[in-house]
Structure formats: structure tokens, C-alpha cells
Enzyme design. Structure first.
Site, PDB file in Angstrom:
ATOM      1  N   MET A   1      73.918  15.801  -2.513  1.00 29.52           N
ATOM      2  CA  MET A   1      74.295  15.018  -1.750  1.00 29.52           C
ATOM      3  C   MET A   1      74.493  13.393  -1.466  1.00 29.52           C
ATOM      4  SD  MET A   1      73.132  16.649   0.204  1.00 29.52           S
ATOM      5  CE  MET A   1      72.793  15.462   2.213  1.00 29.52           C
ATOM      6  N   ARG A   2      76.092  13.052  -2.791  1.00 31.35           N
ATOM      7  CA  ARG A   2      76.643  12.120  -2.732  1.00 31.35           C
ATOM      8  C   ARG A   2      77.593  11.833  -2.386  1.00 31.35           C
ATOM      9  NH1 ARG A   2      73.731   7.959  -5.574  1.00 31.35           N
ATOM     10  NH2 ARG A   2      71.610   9.289  -5.442  1.00 31.35           N
TER      11      ARG A   2
ATOM     12  N   LYS B   1      78.192   2.627  -9.086  1.00 31.89           N
ATOM     13  CA  LYS B   1      78.872   3.789  -9.064  1.00 31.89           C
ATOM     14  C   LYS B   1      79.975   4.158 -10.339  1.00 31.89           C
ATOM     15  CE  LYS B   1      79.114   7.130  -5.579  1.00 31.89           C
ATOM     16  NZ  LYS B   1      79.339   7.267  -3.666  1.00 31.89           N
TER      17      LYS B   1
ATOM     18  N   HIS C   1      80.130  23.019   2.621  1.00 34.17           N
ATOM     19  CA  HIS C   1      79.489  22.555   3.763  1.00 34.17           C
ATOM     20  C   HIS C   1      79.270  23.149   4.819  1.00 34.17           C
ATOM     21  CE1 HIS C   1      78.792  19.089   6.123  1.00 34.17           C
ATOM     22  NE2 HIS C   1      78.754  19.998   7.326  1.00 34.17           N
TER      23      HIS C   1
ATOM     24  N   SER D   1      70.234  27.050  -4.461  1.00 31.54           N
ATOM     25  CA  SER D   1      70.267  28.697  -4.500  1.00 31.54           C
ATOM     26  C   SER D   1      71.959  29.215  -4.691  1.00 31.54           C
ATOM     27  CB  SER D   1      69.719  28.442  -2.967  1.00 31.54           C
ATOM     28  OG  SER D   1      70.378  28.749  -1.844  1.00 31.54           O
ATOM     29  N   ASN D   2      72.726  28.316  -3.994  1.00 32.33           N
ATOM     30  CA  ASN D   2      74.139  28.689  -4.074  1.00 32.33           C
ATOM     31  C   ASN D   2      75.001  28.029  -5.476  1.00 32.33           C
ATOM     32  OD1 ASN D   2      76.457  29.084  -1.444  1.00 32.33           O
ATOM     33  ND2 ASN D   2      73.932  27.107  -1.039  1.00 32.33           N
TER      34      ASN D   2
HETATM   35  C1  GRF Z   1      73.780  23.792   1.644  1.00 34.44           C
HETATM   36  O1  GRF Z   1      73.925  24.847   2.731  1.00 34.44           O
HETATM   37  C2  GRF Z   1      75.301  23.900   1.421  1.00 34.44           C
HETATM   38  O2  GRF Z   1      76.172  23.876   2.266  1.00 34.44           O
HETATM   39  C3  GRF Z   1      74.968  22.035   1.719  1.00 34.44           C
HETATM   40  O3  GRF Z   1      73.642  22.134   1.149  1.00 34.44           O
HETATM   41  C4  GRF Z   1      73.023  23.424   0.669  1.00 34.44           C
HETATM   42  C5  GRF Z   1      72.511  23.429  -0.415  1.00 34.44           C
HETATM   43  O4  GRF Z   1      71.617  24.578  -0.507  1.00 34.44           O
HETATM   44  N1  GRF Z   1      75.793  20.931   1.000  1.00 34.44           N
HETATM   45  P1  GRF Z   1      71.038  24.687  -2.125  1.00 34.44           P
HETATM   46  O5  GRF Z   1      70.585  23.589  -3.124  1.00 34.44           O
HETATM   47  O6  GRF Z   1      72.815  25.353  -2.564  1.00 34.44           O
HETATM   48  O7  GRF Z   1      69.783  26.072  -2.106  1.00 34.44           O
END
Ligand code: GRF
Length: 195
Positions: free
Chosen positions: A90-91, A65, A109, A13-14
Site C-alpha cells: 500500500m505504498r 522515502k 489491482h 494471500s496473493n
Molecule cells: C488484493 O486485492 C490486491 O489486488 C490489492 O490488495 C489486496 C491484497 O490482498 N492491491 P492479499 O494481501 O494478497 O490477501
């Protein structure tokens, strides 16, 4: 105009919000690329809709990595990427990417760092029963959510909220903050480079 790659692992979503905001307002950046590390990341569907090139990099295809990040760097170079914007990736990044993009990797974050670093920050804030949490945007270094803080906002937790409500409010705040903070970073960069 700064050329950006967004890295995500999940819903995206971001990612979508960062792209749409840059299409409606001049924020000083354009999103040229999406990188994900999960085959089923919904961010990939959003990229398709938005017509943004996307790459799924499967960590299992690499023995180290270093090898994985070298592959990522070569894709970033192909698209002339200036900055990396992490949005739910998430890495932990290693030296390969950090050295290639010094002070040019930004993360969002879902807490008011240094409170609740690492995973499950929203849930932890909720379960701990704190009255306030927040959102932090920071540069990425080799630690976990330890890089220099660029911007932070507090969010007061209403006592009637469920965990789901809190998650929604955090996302709402993230979506408001991220494009504007990017605009500020890239705007300042432009001012400096015009001298
Ligand atoms: C967000 O809350 C961000 O802060 C965290 O993971 C989430 C990702 O959400 N690190 P989206 O995938 O952007 O919906």
C-alpha cells in the site's frame, strides 16, 4: 529462472498463492524474498510457514522515502532480485526503486483499470452499483495505478452478492490470474534471451 521479491502490506494471500503456484508448476520464477512495511502484516506469518526470508521495513525508521528505498534496494541486491511483484503493497514507489527496476515492477489491482484506481476499489465498485468490475495486472510507474496494462479480466457482479462475496470473488480471480500472467511475462523474457 527469474528471481522475484514480493512486497505486501497485509494478509498476503496473493503472496502465498504466487509462491505455492511456483512450487507445483514451472512458472519461470522463484520467490526469494518478502518485503513488508507493516509489522503485523499476516504475510510475515505465511513467509515463515513457507520458509521464505522476509523483511519488515518500518517507514518510521527513515527520514525520507529515498533512504527507505535505498535500504530496500540493498536487500534486493543481496538476494539478486530480478523483478519486484507487488501484492497488496500500500505504498507509492518513488524513482529510487523505479530506476533500479525499470519495467520490472508488477502490480495487481482489484478493479478493471482505469475504473476505480487507488484504495478501496472493491468497496467503491460495490457501492457504485456497477454490474461489472474486474482485476488488472500492470507495470508500475510513478502514478497511482497508471502503468502499462499487462492483463485484465472482467468479473460480473451478481446482484445477490454482499461486499464480502465480491471481495472473495475478486481474490479468487486474482489467485487464478497472477501466477499465470507472471508465467507469461517471464516466459516471453526467456524466449527473447535465448536468441
Ligand atoms: C488484493 O486485492 C490486491 O489486488 C490489492 O490488495 C489486496 C491484497 O490482498 N492491491 P492479499 O494481501 O494478497 O490477501
Amino acid at each position: 529462472m527469474v528471481t522475484v521479491a514480493v512486497f505486501a502490506s497485509g494478509a498476503g494471500s496473493n503472496f502465498e498463492n504466487i509462491v505455492l503456484a511456483s512450487q507445483t508448476e514451472n512458472l519461470g520464477y522463484t520467490v526469494a524474498l518478502l518485503i513488508v512495511d507493516k509489522e503485523r502484516a499476516f504475510a510475515l506469518e505465511r513467509a515463515k510457514e513457507l520458509k521464505i526470508p522476509s523483511y519488515y521495513i518500518n517507514p518510521r525508521d527513515f527520514t525520507t522515502k529515498l533512504a527507505m528505498e535505498k535500504q530496500i534496494v540493498s536487500i534486493l541486491q543481496e538476494y539478486s532480485i530480478d523483478y519486484i511483484v507487488l501484492a497488496g503493497y500500500m505504498r507509492i514507489l518513488s524513482e529510487t526503486l523505479l530506476k533500479q527496476y525499470p519495467n520490472k515492477i508488477i502490480n495487481i489491482h482489484p478493479s478493471y483499470l482505469p475504473e476505480f484506481p487507488g484504495k478501496n476499489s472493491i468497496e467503491e465498485a460495490f457501492k457504485t452499483g456497477v454490474k461489472q468490475t474486474g482485476v488488472t495486472i500492470h507495470y508500475v510507474d510513478s502514478g497511482i495505478d497508471t502503468g502499462e496494462i499487462i492483463s485484465q479480466e472482467r468479473l460480473t457482479i451478481d446482484s445477490s452478492w454482499s461486499l464480502n462475496d465480491l471481495e472473495k470473488e475478486i481474490h479468487f480471480l486474482e489467485h487464478r490470474m497472477y501466477p499465470q500472467v507472471l508465467k507469461k511475462i517471464f516466459g516471453e523474457k526467456d524466449e527473447k534471451s535465448s536468441y
